[in-house]
Design an enzyme around this catalytic site. Structure first.
Site, PDB file in Angstrom:
ATOM      1  N   LYS A 125     -14.491  -0.284  -2.701  1.00 29.03           N
ATOM      2  CA  LYS A 125     -13.837   0.615  -1.736  1.00 29.03           C
ATOM      3  C   LYS A 125     -14.693   0.693  -0.488  1.00 29.03           C
ATOM      4  CE  LYS A 125     -10.226   3.370  -1.382  1.00 29.03           C
ATOM      5  NZ  LYS A 125      -8.906   3.249  -2.045  1.00 29.03           N
ATOM      6  N   GLY A 164      -5.645  -1.286   2.854  1.00 31.10           N
ATOM      7  CA  GLY A 164      -5.527   0.029   3.480  1.00 31.10           C
ATOM      8  C   GLY A 164      -5.762   1.181   2.516  1.00 31.10           C
ATOM      9  N   ASP A 165      -5.862   2.359   3.070  1.00 36.13           N
ATOM     10  CA  ASP A 165      -5.922   3.628   2.325  1.00 36.13           C
ATOM     11  C   ASP A 165      -5.635   4.698   3.389  1.00 36.13           C
ATOM     12  OD1 ASP A 165      -6.874   4.713  -0.501  1.00 36.13           O
ATOM     13  OD2 ASP A 165      -7.774   6.055   0.959  1.00 36.13           O
ATOM     14  N   ASN A 239       1.917   6.825   3.887  1.00 36.92           N
ATOM     15  CA  ASN A 239       2.507   5.641   3.263  1.00 36.92           C
ATOM     16  C   ASN A 239       2.993   5.918   1.838  1.00 36.92           C
ATOM     17  OD1 ASN A 239       1.628   3.172   1.302  1.00 36.92           O
ATOM     18  ND2 ASN A 239       2.729   2.450   3.115  1.00 36.92           N
TER      19      ASN A 239
HETATM   20  P1  NDP Z   1      -1.866   7.921   4.838  1.00 38.32           P
HETATM   21  O1  NDP Z   1      -2.988   7.952   5.801  1.00 38.32           O
HETATM   22  O2  NDP Z   1      -0.688   7.072   5.122  1.00 38.32           O
HETATM   23  O3  NDP Z   1      -1.338   9.387   4.576  1.00 38.32           O
HETATM   24  C1  NDP Z   1      -2.180  10.380   4.090  1.00 38.32           C
HETATM   25  C2  NDP Z   1      -1.386  11.663   3.960  1.00 38.32           C
HETATM   26  O4  NDP Z   1      -2.176  12.608   3.236  1.00 38.32           O
HETATM   27  C3  NDP Z   1      -1.081  12.296   5.289  1.00 38.32           C
HETATM   28  O5  NDP Z   1       0.113  13.026   5.198  1.00 38.32           O
HETATM   29  C4  NDP Z   1      -2.277  13.211   5.490  1.00 38.32           C
HETATM   30  O6  NDP Z   1      -2.049  14.281   6.376  1.00 38.32           O
HETATM   31  C5  NDP Z   1      -2.507  13.712   4.085  1.00 38.32           C
HETATM   32  N1  NDP Z   1      -3.922  14.059   3.936  1.00 38.32           N
HETATM   33  C6  NDP Z   1      -4.985  13.242   4.091  1.00 38.32           C
HETATM   34  N2  NDP Z   1      -6.124  13.904   3.928  1.00 38.32           N
HETATM   35  C7  NDP Z   1      -5.779  15.157   3.670  1.00 38.32           C
HETATM   36  C8  NDP Z   1      -6.518  16.334   3.408  1.00 38.32           C
HETATM   37  N3  NDP Z   1      -7.867  16.325   3.406  1.00 38.32           N
HETATM   38  N4  NDP Z   1      -5.810  17.455   3.144  1.00 38.32           N
HETATM   39  C9  NDP Z   1      -4.457  17.459   3.148  1.00 38.32           C
HETATM   40  N5  NDP Z   1      -3.711  16.377   3.404  1.00 38.32           N
HETATM   41  C10 NDP Z   1      -4.362  15.257   3.664  1.00 38.32           C
HETATM   42  O7  NDP Z   1      -2.530   7.517   3.442  1.00 38.32           O
HETATM   43  P2  NDP Z   1      -1.820   6.960   2.120  1.00 38.32           P
HETATM   44  O8  NDP Z   1      -0.458   7.515   1.977  1.00 38.32           O
HETATM   45  O9  NDP Z   1      -2.044   5.513   2.091  1.00 38.32           O
HETATM   46  O10 NDP Z   1      -2.772   7.587   0.997  1.00 38.32           O
HETATM   47  C11 NDP Z   1      -2.498   8.818   0.345  1.00 38.32           C
HETATM   48  C12 NDP Z   1      -3.235   8.876  -0.979  1.00 38.32           C
HETATM   49  O11 NDP Z   1      -2.824   7.794  -1.800  1.00 38.32           O
HETATM   50  C13 NDP Z   1      -4.760   8.739  -0.875  1.00 38.32           C
HETATM   51  O12 NDP Z   1      -5.352   9.514  -1.897  1.00 38.32           O
HETATM   52  C14 NDP Z   1      -4.988   7.262  -1.174  1.00 38.32           C
HETATM   53  O13 NDP Z   1      -6.296   7.032  -1.671  1.00 38.32           O
HETATM   54  C15 NDP Z   1      -3.940   7.032  -2.241  1.00 38.32           C
HETATM   55  N6  NDP Z   1      -3.530   5.657  -2.473  1.00 38.32           N
HETATM   56  C16 NDP Z   1      -3.059   4.880  -1.451  1.00 38.32           C
HETATM   57  C17 NDP Z   1      -2.650   3.595  -1.701  1.00 38.32           C
HETATM   58  C18 NDP Z   1      -2.068   2.735  -0.643  1.00 38.32           C
HETATM   59  O14 NDP Z   1      -1.641   1.622  -0.972  1.00 38.32           O
HETATM   60  N7  NDP Z   1      -1.989   3.155   0.593  1.00 38.32           N
HETATM   61  C19 NDP Z   1      -2.759   3.022  -3.047  1.00 38.32           C
HETATM   62  C20 NDP Z   1      -3.184   3.948  -4.064  1.00 38.32           C
HETATM   63  C21 NDP Z   1      -3.566   5.201  -3.757  1.00 38.32           C
HETATM   64  P3  NDP Z   1      -2.718  14.296   7.834  1.00 38.32           P
HETATM   65  O15 NDP Z   1      -1.889  13.333   8.648  1.00 38.32           O
HETATM   66  O16 NDP Z   1      -2.627  15.695   8.292  1.00 38.32           O
HETATM   67  O17 NDP Z   1      -4.130  13.831   7.675  1.00 38.32           O
HETATM   68  O1  2IT Z   2      -6.437   3.257  -3.848  1.00 41.62           O
HETATM   69  C1  2IT Z   2      -5.882   2.133  -3.830  1.00 41.62           C
HETATM   70  O2  2IT Z   2      -5.582   1.561  -4.870  1.00 41.62           O
HETATM   71  C2  2IT Z   2      -5.580   1.537  -2.528  1.00 41.62           C
HETATM   72  N1  2IT Z   2      -5.824   2.170  -1.516  1.00 41.62           N
HETATM   73  C3  2IT Z   2      -4.990   0.163  -2.457  1.00 41.62           C
HETATM   74  C4  2IT Z   2      -6.082  -0.876  -2.607  1.00 41.62           C
HETATM   75  C5  2IT Z   2      -5.644  -2.303  -2.384  1.00 41.62           C
HETATM   76  O3  2IT Z   2      -6.548  -3.150  -2.423  1.00 41.62           O
HETATM   77  O4  2IT Z   2      -4.464  -2.585  -2.177  1.00 41.62           O
END
Ligand code: NDP
Ligand code: 2IT
Length: 445
Positions: A125, A164-165, A239
């Site tokens: 990560k 991404g994340d 996302n």
């Molecule tokens: P994005 O940046 O697209 O969206 C994040 C969302 O979560 C936003 O709505 C954001 O609000 C909110 N958020 C972030 N930090 C906080 C916080 N401290 N308190 C409250 N709300 C918060 O990220 P993703 O959708 O990609 O990721 C969301 C979660 O999913 C994370 O935990 C990530 O690790 C996990 N994840 C993502 C994957 C992926 O493929 N993208 C895969 C597996 C897990 P704001 O705009 O106000 O910050």
């Molecule tokens: O938390 C996760 O699994 C991710 N943000 C996606 C990682 C990836 O390599 O696609």
């Protein structure tokens, strides 16, 4: 903990202040107690002591120039946690809260998650404490380029493949990919989540949210229920939340709430996803703007309040520890019967305890949100083969991977005597393959 208490104590002692990392390690080690008992050879070979220590941790300076000509300095991280079953693989997070402990917790979880996908990917990560909010497109580009200027020397398609994340989506991956290609003069699948015109996989954008729903659909069906007609609350509006919402609708459920870090919206008639996509994906705005388009909906400040909305199914899709014991008790009291984690470690240990005690169908993050990285694995395969699959092909593979993750986690839970405990099941099922690989490869890393 009996056999593994010492391992945990040493992690706490050697990594002071890294509370999220401690939390993630504790949960996994607690689940692995019976495995340690069954496999004394793993204890002897120091598998447990080694698996909690990253193979490599990289921290670096990221200097960039903002639109006013001022020099800014951020900190970059890449934790290459475990390469026993494949190249390091895992996302990059840009958020002001990012620190080494958070990246380590995410990298540690990623080891088991990636193993669960059945694809050959190790765990890693990365990220930065850079805050993308309020930055211009050119500032984002300059930051991504500077970040990759250093990161490029540490990664590669057979070494470490970031994605991404939070705060890193298609735009950021594009800027980072361009810089990597320029530095190396190589067109390779070194990042996933790329745009479709330059090697990205169809359905990667949708994959985490879709995968979460496929996983939960399996878990819920196993208890004789379904998404059909159910009220669903989803936190976040990024996302993962957006594509979980889309899939819930396709499965016949109704999403009534979404949030961001400032507050949440409640639309009892069902959230209109096109509006959310316009606000978040096109305008990069705040979720509060939803009520301008739909005056019947309510916006409330404070994101935690979202868990007080009565629902059948809750899908936390924002960030770590966003749902605590108190929130969990309210959900249960309001009749929620299933919780699926789209975010990484969104439920505190107290919340998990409430779910397990109350026999809630609980899909832990490393199993339930593995669809994103699984599809990243499929993107790597397509890049290696130099061809691309259709959306339907990738989606079908994603679905079947999520079904097998559910089956493997559920089977492991049964084998170890706690049939409904998918936390334990996922941890054990994910660990087995990594442990066997580490054991076979001797005491190298
Ligand atoms: P994005 O940046 O697209 O969206 C994040 C969302 O979560 C936003 O709505 C954001 O609000 C909110 N958020 C972030 N930090 C906080 C916080 N401290 N308190 C409250 N709300 C918060 O990220 P993703 O959708 O990609 O990721 C969301 C979660 O999913 C994370 O935990 C990530 O690790 C996990 N994840 C993502 C994957 C992926 O493929 N993208 C895969 C597996 C897990 P704001 O705009 O106000 O910050
Ligand atoms: O938390 C996760 O699994 C991710 N943000 C996606 C990682 C990836 O390599 O696609």
């Amino acid at each position: 903990m009996k056999n593994l208490a010492g391992v945990y104590e040493s992690v706490v002692k050697r990594n002071p202040g890294e509370v999220e990392f401690h939390q993630a390690v504790k949960e996994v080690l607690e689940s692995l107690e019976p495995v340690a008992e069954k496999h004394p050879e793993y204890v002897k070979a120091g598998i447990f002591d080694r698996i909690v220590e990253p193979e490599r941790q990289i921290m670096f300076r990221v200097p960039w120039v903002d639109d006013n000509g001022k020099v800014q300095v951020n900190r970059g991280f890449r934790v290459q946690f475990n390469s026993a079953i494949g190249p390091y693989k895992g996302g990059i997070r840009f958020h002001p809260s990012v620190n080494l402990g958070i990246i380590k917790f995410l990298g540690f979880e990623q080891i088991f998650k990636n193993s669960l996908t059945t694809l050959p990917m190790g765990g890693g990560k990365g990220g930065s404490d850079f805050d993308p909010k309020g930055k211009s497109d050119m500032e984002i580009m300059r930051f991504c380029q500077s970040f990759m200027f250093e990161l490029a020397r540490h990664i590669g398609p057979d070494t470490d493949v970031p994605a991404g994340d939070i705060g890193v989506g298609g735009r950021e991956i594009g800027y980072m990919y361009g810089m990597y290609k320029k530095l190396r003069n190589e067109f390779t699948g070194v990042l996933t989540g790329k745009g479709i015109p330059y090697g990205g996989s169809l359905a990667r954008t949708e994959a985490t949210g879709y995968g979460l729903c496929y996983f939960m659909d399996e878990a819920i069906k196993a208890k004789g229920k379904s998404f059909e007609g159910k009220t669903v609350v989803i936190s976040g509006s990024g996302n993962v939340a957006i594509y979980a919402t889309q899939k819930v609708y396709q499965l016949g459920g109704k999403v009534v709430a979404l949030s961001d870090s400032n507050g949440y919206i409640y639309d009892r008639d069902g959230i209109k996803l096109e509006t959310v996509q316009l606000i978040k994906e096109v305008q990069r705005g705040r979720i509060s703007e939803y009520t301008k388009h739909h005056p019947n909906a309510i916006y409330k400040e404070g994101c935690r309040g979202i868990w007080t909305i009565p629902c059948d199914i809750a899908l936390p899709c924002a960030t770590q520890n966003e749902l605590d014991g108190n929130d969990a008790a309210i959900l249960v009291k309001n009749g929620c019967f299933a919780v699926g984690e789209g975010a990484n470690m969104p439920s505190t240990p107290e919340a998990v305890e409430v779910f397990l005690k109350n026999k809630i169908i609980y899909g832990p993050a490393k199993a339930a949100n593995a669809g994103g990285v699984a599809t990243s694995g499929l993107e790597m395969s397509q890049n290696s083969m130099r061809l691309s699959w259709t959306f339907e092909e990738v989606d079908a593979k994603l679905k079947s991977i999520m079904q097998s993750i559910y089956k493997n986690a559920s089977d492991a839970a049964k084998e170890y005597g706690d049939p409904d405990n998918l936390v334990m099941g996922a941890n054990i099922a994910g660990f087995k393959k990594v442990a066997a690989a580490m054991y076979a490869q001797g005491i190298t890393y």
